[in-house]
Design a protein around this motif. Sequence first.
Motif, PDB file in Angstrom:
ATOM      1  N   SER A   1       0.591  -1.233   0.330  1.00 57.55           N
ATOM      2  CA  SER A   1       0.317  -0.238   0.145  1.00 57.55           C
ATOM      3  C   SER A   1       1.210   1.293  -0.375  1.00 57.55           C
ATOM      4  CB  SER A   1      -0.849  -0.284   1.150  1.00 57.55           C
ATOM      5  OG  SER A   1      -1.800  -1.300   1.311  1.00 57.55           O
ATOM      6  N   ILE A   2       1.030   2.164  -0.613  1.00 58.70           N
ATOM      7  CA  ILE A   2       1.581   3.409  -1.382  1.00 58.70           C
ATOM      8  C   ILE A   2       0.891   4.142  -0.466  1.00 58.70           C
ATOM      9  CG2 ILE A   2       2.895   4.958  -3.094  1.00 58.70           C
ATOM     10  CD1 ILE A   2       3.312   2.580  -4.357  1.00 58.70           C
ATOM     11  N   ILE A   3       0.937   5.143   0.167  1.00 61.80           N
ATOM     12  CA  ILE A   3       0.134   6.245   1.096  1.00 61.80           C
ATOM     13  C   ILE A   3       0.803   7.389   0.340  1.00 61.80           C
ATOM     14  CG2 ILE A   3      -0.695   6.772   3.048  1.00 61.80           C
ATOM     15  CD1 ILE A   3      -0.483   4.389   3.934  1.00 61.80           C
ATOM     16  N   VAL A   4      -0.422   8.461  -0.369  1.00 64.59           N
ATOM     17  CA  VAL A   4       0.155   9.974  -0.093  1.00 64.59           C
ATOM     18  C   VAL A   4      -0.618  10.961  -0.603  1.00 64.59           C
ATOM     19  CG1 VAL A   4       0.837  11.251  -2.866  1.00 64.59           C
ATOM     20  CG2 VAL A   4       1.340   8.643  -2.521  1.00 64.59           C
TER      21      VAL A   4
ATOM     22  N   CYS B   1       9.116   9.078   5.336  1.00 68.92           N
ATOM     23  CA  CYS B   1       9.314   8.358   5.676  1.00 68.92           C
ATOM     24  C   CYS B   1       8.930   7.748   3.965  1.00 68.92           C
ATOM     25  CB  CYS B   1       7.300   8.061   5.784  1.00 68.92           C
ATOM     26  SG  CYS B   1       7.701   8.472   7.952  1.00 68.92           S
ATOM     27  N   CYS B   2       9.537   8.960   3.726  1.00 67.34           N
ATOM     28  CA  CYS B   2       8.812   8.296   2.071  1.00 67.34           C
ATOM     29  C   CYS B   2      10.054   7.459   1.116  1.00 67.34           C
ATOM     30  CB  CYS B   2       9.237   9.249   0.990  1.00 67.34           C
ATOM     31  SG  CYS B   2       7.891  10.592   1.954  1.00 67.34           S
ATOM     32  N   ASN B   3      11.198   7.426   1.847  1.00 63.86           N
ATOM     33  CA  ASN B   3      11.977   6.282   1.151  1.00 63.86           C
ATOM     34  C   ASN B   3      12.588   4.821   2.255  1.00 63.86           C
ATOM     35  OD1 ASN B   3      13.904   7.402   3.696  1.00 63.86           O
ATOM     36  ND2 ASN B   3      15.440   7.366   3.075  1.00 63.86           N
ATOM     37  N   LYS B   4      11.074   4.175   2.236  1.00 64.02           N
ATOM     38  CA  LYS B   4      11.319   3.542   3.536  1.00 64.02           C
ATOM     39  C   LYS B   4      10.141   2.586   2.876  1.00 64.02           C
ATOM     40  CE  LYS B   4      13.727   5.526   6.897  1.00 64.02           C
ATOM     41  NZ  LYS B   4      13.629   7.144   6.165  1.00 64.02           N
TER      42      LYS B   4
ATOM     43  N   PHE C   1       5.393   5.204   1.632  1.00 65.51           N
ATOM     44  CA  PHE C   1       5.268   6.231   1.707  1.00 65.51           C
ATOM     45  C   PHE C   1       5.973   7.660   0.631  1.00 65.51           C
ATOM     46  CE2 PHE C   1       4.031   5.747   6.463  1.00 65.51           C
ATOM     47  CZ  PHE C   1       3.067   5.528   6.397  1.00 65.51           C
ATOM     48  N   VAL C   2       4.879   8.077   0.130  1.00 65.04           N
ATOM     49  CA  VAL C   2       5.103   9.226  -1.148  1.00 65.04           C
ATOM     50  C   VAL C   2       4.637  10.472  -0.996  1.00 65.04           C
ATOM     51  CG1 VAL C   2       5.682   9.800  -3.388  1.00 65.04           C
ATOM     52  CG2 VAL C   2       5.600   7.315  -2.762  1.00 65.04           C
ATOM     53  N   ASP C   3       5.528  11.736  -0.521  1.00 62.70           N
ATOM     54  CA  ASP C   3       4.545  12.901  -1.052  1.00 62.70           C
ATOM     55  C   ASP C   3       4.926  13.085  -1.733  1.00 62.70           C
ATOM     56  OD1 ASP C   3       5.384  13.409   2.280  1.00 62.70           O
ATOM     57  OD2 ASP C   3       6.518  14.184   1.756  1.00 62.70           O
ATOM     58  N   SER C   4       3.391  14.077  -1.973  1.00 64.62           N
ATOM     59  CA  SER C   4       2.769  14.472  -3.308  1.00 64.62           C
ATOM     60  C   SER C   4       3.457  15.617  -4.236  1.00 64.62           C
ATOM     61  CB  SER C   4       1.221  15.327  -3.046  1.00 64.62           C
ATOM     62  OG  SER C   4       1.208  15.958  -2.069  1.00 64.62           O
ATOM     63  N   ASP C   5       3.972  16.100  -3.906  1.00 65.98           N
ATOM     64  CA  ASP C   5       5.428  17.086  -4.642  1.00 65.98           C
ATOM     65  C   ASP C   5       6.959  15.899  -5.096  1.00 65.98           C
ATOM     66  OD1 ASP C   5       6.330  17.109  -2.174  1.00 65.98           O
ATOM     67  OD2 ASP C   5       6.924  18.256  -1.586  1.00 65.98           O
ATOM     68  N   ASP C   6       6.921  14.846  -4.731  1.00 63.78           N
ATOM     69  CA  ASP C   6       8.136  13.948  -4.884  1.00 63.78           C
ATOM     70  C   ASP C   6       7.961  12.923  -6.232  1.00 63.78           C
ATOM     71  OD1 ASP C   6       9.141  15.105  -3.010  1.00 63.78           O
ATOM     72  OD2 ASP C   6       8.942  13.489  -1.352  1.00 63.78           O
TER      73      ASP C   6
ATOM     74  N   VAL D   1      17.942   8.926  -1.574  1.00 62.21           N
ATOM     75  CA  VAL D   1      16.559  10.012  -1.611  1.00 62.21           C
ATOM     76  C   VAL D   1      17.698  11.114  -2.450  1.00 62.21           C
ATOM     77  CG1 VAL D   1      15.854  11.859  -1.238  1.00 62.21           C
ATOM     78  CG2 VAL D   1      15.655   9.994   0.514  1.00 62.21           C
ATOM     79  N   ARG D   2      17.546  11.919  -3.167  1.00 59.64           N
ATOM     80  CA  ARG D   2      17.595  13.251  -3.851  1.00 59.64           C
ATOM     81  C   ARG D   2      17.016  14.265  -4.179  1.00 59.64           C
ATOM     82  NH1 ARG D   2      18.954  11.644 -10.038  1.00 59.64           N
ATOM     83  NH2 ARG D   2      17.462  10.150 -10.018  1.00 59.64           N
ATOM     84  N   TYR D   3      17.589  15.176  -3.803  1.00 60.80           N
ATOM     85  CA  TYR D   3      16.700  16.310  -3.392  1.00 60.80           C
ATOM     86  C   TYR D   3      16.690  17.225  -4.582  1.00 60.80           C
ATOM     87  CZ  TYR D   3      16.719  14.594   1.090  1.00 60.80           C
ATOM     88  OH  TYR D   3      16.914  13.572   2.353  1.00 60.80           O
ATOM     89  N   ALA D   4      15.545  18.190  -4.820  1.00 54.65           N
ATOM     90  CA  ALA D   4      15.825  19.037  -6.054  1.00 54.65           C
ATOM     91  C   ALA D   4      15.140  20.313  -5.594  1.00 54.65           C
ATOM     92  CB  ALA D   4      14.613  18.005  -7.211  1.00 54.65           C
ATOM     93  N   ASP D   5      15.354  20.516  -6.749  1.00 61.08           N
ATOM     94  CA  ASP D   5      14.655  22.778  -6.460  1.00 61.08           C
ATOM     95  C   ASP D   5      12.996  22.332  -6.986  1.00 61.08           C
ATOM     96  OD1 ASP D   5      14.727  23.198  -8.679  1.00 61.08           O
ATOM     97  OD2 ASP D   5      16.833  24.472  -8.641  1.00 61.08           O
TER      98      ASP D   5
END
Length: 203
Positions: free
Chosen positions: A5-8, A158-161, A87-92, A118-122
């Motif tokens: 289950s992926i929760i966003v 949580c988004c990378n787990k 989990f995934v954040d909705s702006d990722d 994880v990679r971080y972006a602007d």
Amino acid sequence: MPELSIIVPVYKVEKYLPRCIDSILAQTFGDFELILIDDGSPDGCGRICDEYARKDKRIVVIHQKNMGVSAARNAGLDIARGRYIGFVDSDDWIEPQMYEVMMDAIRENGADMAVCGVRYADEDGKFTRADWLSESVYSRDGLLEDVFAMPNKLGGICCNKVFDASKIASVRFKVGMTIAEDALYLFDCFMRIDCSLTAGCRC
């Protein structure tokens, strides 16, 4: 019953939401349900969620009044049916093989959780830095030592787990917290996990 289950949680991300959802639907690991929680978003996010749900039966949409990201994630946890939780954040957005690599690593090692880099972006999508992880195994004590460490090697997010749902079934995010809600949730999860590993994938 889906394997994952992926929760966003979704709120005021109309510009980024299609990219997020598309990256999840493009996963090479396909046995999942995608739970989109429209947290009373005032823009077009609710409509976008419904449009995707009409196209893909793996998508479940919850519309609720705005209660914050913790309450939105909890709403997803309350209905999640998967043996594992992500989990995934909705702006990722995530790389196509992220969940396949982590799920394979969990099965091969009998672990309760997997973590990836994880990679971080602007705001323009330009990558600014990356936190890669070498493959390793963590005990519960190692996880607890890391969650509040500075710097945090596993990432206090949580988004990378991926978690074994049976281990964290009673854990919920603390509603009303606006800072470090991820870290507190992770601490509660880590208290219930016997073995974790870092998987060699990049998201």
